[in-house]
Design an enzyme around this catalytic site. Structure first.
Site, short mmCIF file in Angstrom:
data_model
loop_
_atom_site.label_atom_id
_atom_site.label_comp_id
_atom_site.label_asym_id
_atom_site.label_seq_id
_atom_site.Cartn_x
_atom_site.Cartn_y
_atom_site.Cartn_z
N GLU A 118 0.78 -1.34 -0.08
CA GLU A 118 -0.18 0.02 0.01
C GLU A 118 0.95 1.36 0.06
OE1 GLU A 118 -1.14 -0.27 4.84
OE2 GLU A 118 -1.80 -1.80 3.43
N LYS A 120 2.52 4.65 1.20
CA LYS A 120 2.52 5.15 2.56
C LYS A 120 2.29 6.63 2.53
CE LYS A 120 6.18 5.33 6.28
NZ LYS A 120 6.22 6.73 6.53
N ASP A 122 1.76 10.40 3.79
CA ASP A 122 2.52 11.17 4.67
C ASP A 122 1.58 12.33 5.41
OD1 ASP A 122 4.94 12.23 5.47
OD2 ASP A 122 5.57 13.39 3.67
N TYR A 228 -7.03 7.85 5.55
CA TYR A 228 -7.58 6.28 5.26
C TYR A 228 -6.72 5.07 6.41
CZ TYR A 228 -7.71 7.63 0.36
OH TYR A 228 -8.10 8.22 -0.82
N LYS A 319 10.99 3.62 0.93
CA LYS A 319 10.92 4.96 0.75
C LYS A 319 11.24 5.54 -0.79
CE LYS A 319 10.54 6.72 4.95
NZ LYS A 319 10.99 8.07 5.41
N CYS A 413 14.74 48.65 -10.09
CA CYS A 413 14.68 47.29 -10.55
C CYS A 413 16.05 46.89 -11.03
CB CYS A 413 14.01 47.47 -11.94
SG CYS A 413 13.88 46.12 -13.12
N CYS A 416 16.35 47.35 -15.11
CA CYS A 416 16.46 48.30 -15.67
C CYS A 416 16.32 49.75 -14.95
CB CYS A 416 15.19 48.79 -16.68
SG CYS A 416 13.57 48.98 -15.73
N CYS A 431 8.35 46.53 -11.07
CA CYS A 431 9.11 47.34 -11.63
C CYS A 431 8.11 48.40 -12.35
CB CYS A 431 9.96 46.68 -12.54
SG CYS A 431 10.57 47.78 -13.83
O1 D41 Z 1 0.51 4.98 5.25
C1 D41 Z 1 1.03 5.02 6.03
N1 D41 Z 1 1.51 6.25 6.59
C2 D41 Z 1 1.18 3.73 6.87
C3 D41 Z 1 1.63 3.66 8.06
C4 D41 Z 1 0.71 2.48 6.33
N2 D41 Z 1 0.13 2.37 5.09
N3 D41 Z 1 0.90 1.30 7.17
C5 D41 Z 1 1.37 1.25 8.18
N4 D41 Z 1 1.46 0.19 8.96
C6 D41 Z 1 2.07 0.20 10.21
C7 D41 Z 1 2.10 -1.14 10.93
C8 D41 Z 1 2.75 -2.26 9.86
C9 D41 Z 1 3.03 -0.97 12.20
C10 D41 Z 1 0.92 -1.36 11.25
C11 D41 Z 1 1.82 2.53 8.87
C12 D41 Z 1 2.53 2.52 9.99
N5 D41 Z 1 2.58 1.21 10.87
C13 D41 Z 1 2.99 3.76 10.92
N6 D41 Z 1 2.75 4.93 10.73
C14 D41 Z 1 3.18 5.51 11.49
C15 D41 Z 1 4.13 4.77 12.43
C16 D41 Z 1 3.84 3.67 11.64
#
Ligand code: D41
Length: 675
Positions: A118, A120, A122, A228, A319, A413, A416, A431
């Site tokens: 999935e 991640k 922010d 989410y 990441k 400016c 010019c 300007c």
């Molecule tokens: O979307 C996310 N930021 C996200 C964070 C995610 N999709 N899954 C996550 N799954 C976990 C575990 C595996 C520990 C259940 C997480 C985070 N943890 C998480 N977010 C902040 C610290 C950890």
């Protein structure tokens, strides 16, 4: 390897720094350094502790991620700790993660293990507790053991259900997820704050975290937040499916929002494929992500794997390249744009951020520059997300060298030397040189030839700069007098390129009215407005003849744009340029002006609309009135017949009352029509 005092000191220094940044991040919501820099400090410390295990102390930040929150909110103790996530940064580290998982499960190295993959998000991690399907508590993650009670604030987030849908949920169910501010809303929020001279958010994550920690829930409610779900915590009095992916699906059926980009993939190569495909679409997603997460899908296998120091062995974050990086400001310069706007720009020590090397970043305007107090020599965080122009997000004040100076707006400016002024209520300094200013001339010409304007291929920025510097181009009309011979004398211009350029100049002469209007570069008149004006008036002569009041009857044209258009066409030198362009053969098909019903029920009546109407937007009301033969203008005057006033009507209502003009609400307008 022997452990030296220097190494010991290094580790201690890293710990101090990390503790300081944890505090800034978790307690103050005001991180000082980019995440990428934090990750590097953490990894450096982890590496040292790995090489010299005797360095590890129980209070080392590597042993606990995050920090105890300090706040005005009540504390919530997480009955089950909210775990943290380990990171991998490249394919090799991902392969290593996968090998460790298989080895621990005593599975063969070629096992195609199912992972839930999935994006991640922010944002800010939260916990939502539902009892008998009713939301009873919301909490921040905090340090994973203790978070803050933000029940009142999460209750204002529209996508978080106050009651679960359907049936069959456990009597106690803790949903964990990420609260975020969609990118478009974040940009809109910052644009608005910037023009109001208020503080902006550094990034969408900070916007989400900061919004969740407002003491007044009304403030949180006004922020566009979404959530989410990504896992569950407490599950009592009921049961859930045996796969992570199925649990998330189930949450979705109970009315909790879940990320639509989730997939179950088989094996590590498919994980990497997922990473690549999400990475390609990263900029197109409506929310900010900083990577993807892979989780062993089977809960049974998750239990076998367990966790180490608060991070599950069964999950890892992969990441993406950071959107924010640390660098140093080498110079601050002022750039002059097409409309004369004088914009501060930071010249940076080049830094790799968001996938490209960045050496310039905008500082937006002088107020913003002063608010952030960016100075030459400062260490700053640059942010480059998607197709947004790189910007200086913040200054790391405690790394400021001695002897720096506040930057002032230049009085003249830089190009010019004309005076620089600021109009009342405007954020931009300008300007006053107009087309006398080479910078404005150059930018106006670049705009004129650009793809969406006259689209002259081969007449690039460098060439225009050369031609302006050589005084060969003063106005767009001069483009059509360039000869092949003089082009050939320019740098890097061969016979063939000169020939081709002359051809594309020739081809650009046949254009359209919307393109032509757009190409003129009238302030506040973009592509959409040009198209709207062109279709309203049909031919240029009608646009030139239109009064300011009449211009306001065009869809999307208000008093400001109408005034800009009128002012542009009132300038003798602008009319000269237009005449010359037409003399040299620039042409477009003209059409009849848009039919305006002359005999509708509202014919001959002039309306002004103000405030918020209950069911119609202002544009819808305008369309409605115009379709019935009425005229809509932007300002109340003696010629106004009716003011249509909605909620929060301001000075226009007062003026109308003073002038004894009939004031109607939306209902009044409707009954006027049905008469
Ligand atoms: O979307 C996310 N930021 C996200 C964070 C995610 N999709 N899954 C996550 N799954 C976990 C575990 C595996 C520990 C259940 C997480 C985070 N943890 C998480 N977010 C902040 C610290 C950890």
């Amino acid at each position: 390897m022997t452990l030296t005092a220097a190494t010991r000191n290094k580790a201690e220094s890293l710990r101090d720094q990390i503790r300081h940044h944890n505090y800034r991040y978790h307690a103050l919501d005001d991180p000082e350094i980019p995440d990428a820099e934090y990750d590097r400090l953490m990894r450096e410390l982890q590496k040292l502790e790995q090489d010299f295990p005797e360095l590890v102390s129980s209070d080392s930040p590597t042993q606990r991620v995050g920090d105890v929150p300090i706040s005005a909110f009540g504390t919530v103790r997480h009955e089950l700790p909210m775990l943290s996530l380990g990171n991998v940064f490249d394919e090799e580290e991902l392969q290593e993660f996968h090998r460790r998982v298989l080895a621990r499960l005593e599975l063969g190295t070629d096992t195609e293990l199912a992972y839930a993959a999935e994006p991640k998000l922010d944002g800010a991690a939260v916990s939502l507790l539902y009892e008998d399907g009713v939301l009873v508590r919301g909490a921040t993650r905090g340090d994973g053991s203790n978070g803050e009670d933000i029940t009142h604030n999460v209750r204002t987030i529209e996508s978080i259900p106050l009651r679960l849908l359907g049936a069959g949920f456990p009597t106690r169910l803790e949903v964990r997820g990420e609260v975020f501010m969609p990118k478009a809303d974040f940009e809109a929020y910052n644009d608005k704050a910037r023009s109001a001279g208020e503080k902006t958010f550094v990034n969408p994550r900070n916007a989400a975290a900061g919004s969740l920690r407002q003491l007044d829930p009304k403030l949180t409610a006004a922020r566009p937040l979404d959530m989410y779900a990504y896992s569950v915590g407490i599950v009592e009095g009921g049961s859930l499916p045996s796969m992570h992916s199925q649990i998330i699906d189930q949450l979705g059926e109970w009315g909790i929002k879940v990320c639509p980009e989730r997939r179950v993939v088989s094996g590590v190569n498919a994980c990497f494929e997922f990473y690549r495909s999400i990475g390609e679409r990263r900029d197109d997603l409506s929310y900010e992500i900083d990577g993807v997460v892979y989780k062993v899908d089977s809960l049974k296998l998750q239990r076998e794997l367990g966790f180490v120091s608060r991070a599950p062995r069964w999950a890892v974050a992969h990441k993406f390249p950071a959107h924010e990086e640390l660098t140093v400001v080498e110079e601050i310069e002022f750039q002059v744009g097409r409309t004369g706007a004088v914009t501060p720009v930071a010249r940076l020590k080049p830094v790799f951020v968001g996938g490209v090397t960045v050496s310039n970043a905008t500082l937006h305007n002088i107020d913003e520059l002063h608010r952030k107090d960016v100075r030459v020599g400062d260490s700053v965080i640059v942010r480059r997300a998607g197709d947004v122009i790189p910007e200086v997000a913040s200054v790391i004040v405690n790394r400021r060298p001695k002897g720096t100076r506040r930057v002032q707006l230049p009085k003249n400016c830089p190009v010019c030397n004309s005076r620089v002024t600021r109009e009342e209520g405007e954020t931009a300094a300008r300007c006053t040189g107009g087309l006398f200013c080479a910078a404005q001339r150059t930018e106006a010409l670049k705009h004129f030839v650009s793809r969406r304007a006259l689209d002259i291929e081969g007449l690039g920025a460098k060439l225009i700069e050369q031609l302006v510097a050589g005084d060969r181009l003063k106005t767009p009309a001069d483009i059509f007098q360039l000869t092949k011979d003089e082009l050939r004398e320019l740098d890097r211009m061969g016979e063939r390129s000169a020939e081709k350029l002359i051809q594309s100049v020739e081809a650009s002469k046949t254009t359209t009215l919307p393109r032509f209007l757009f190409a003129l570069g009238i302030r506040e008149v973009g592509e959409a407005t040009s198209a709207s004006v062109a279709s309203h008036y049909g031919r240029l002569a009608n646009v030139l003849a239109a009064t300011e009041e009449d211009l306001q009857t065009v869809a999307d044209v208000g008093p400001v744009v109408a005034a800009r258009v009128k002012a542009f066409f009132s300038e003798e030198h602008n009319l000269d340029v237009i005449t010359r362009l037409q003399d040299y053969g620039v042409e477009w098909p003209e059409s009849a002006p848009m039919a305006r019903p002359a005999d509708g029920p509202l014919a001959g009546k002039t309306f002004v609309i103000t405030g918020t109407l209950p069911t119609l937007t202002r544009d819808e009301a305008k369309d409605l009135i115009q379709s019935l033969g009425g005229k809509v203008t932007g300002s109340v005057s003696g010629k106004t017949d009716y003011l249509i006033a909605g909620e929060k009507a301001g000075s226009k209502l007062a003026t109308a009352e003073k002038l004894n003009i009939s004031v109607l609400d939306e209902l009044g307008l409707r009954s006027l029509i049905s008469d």
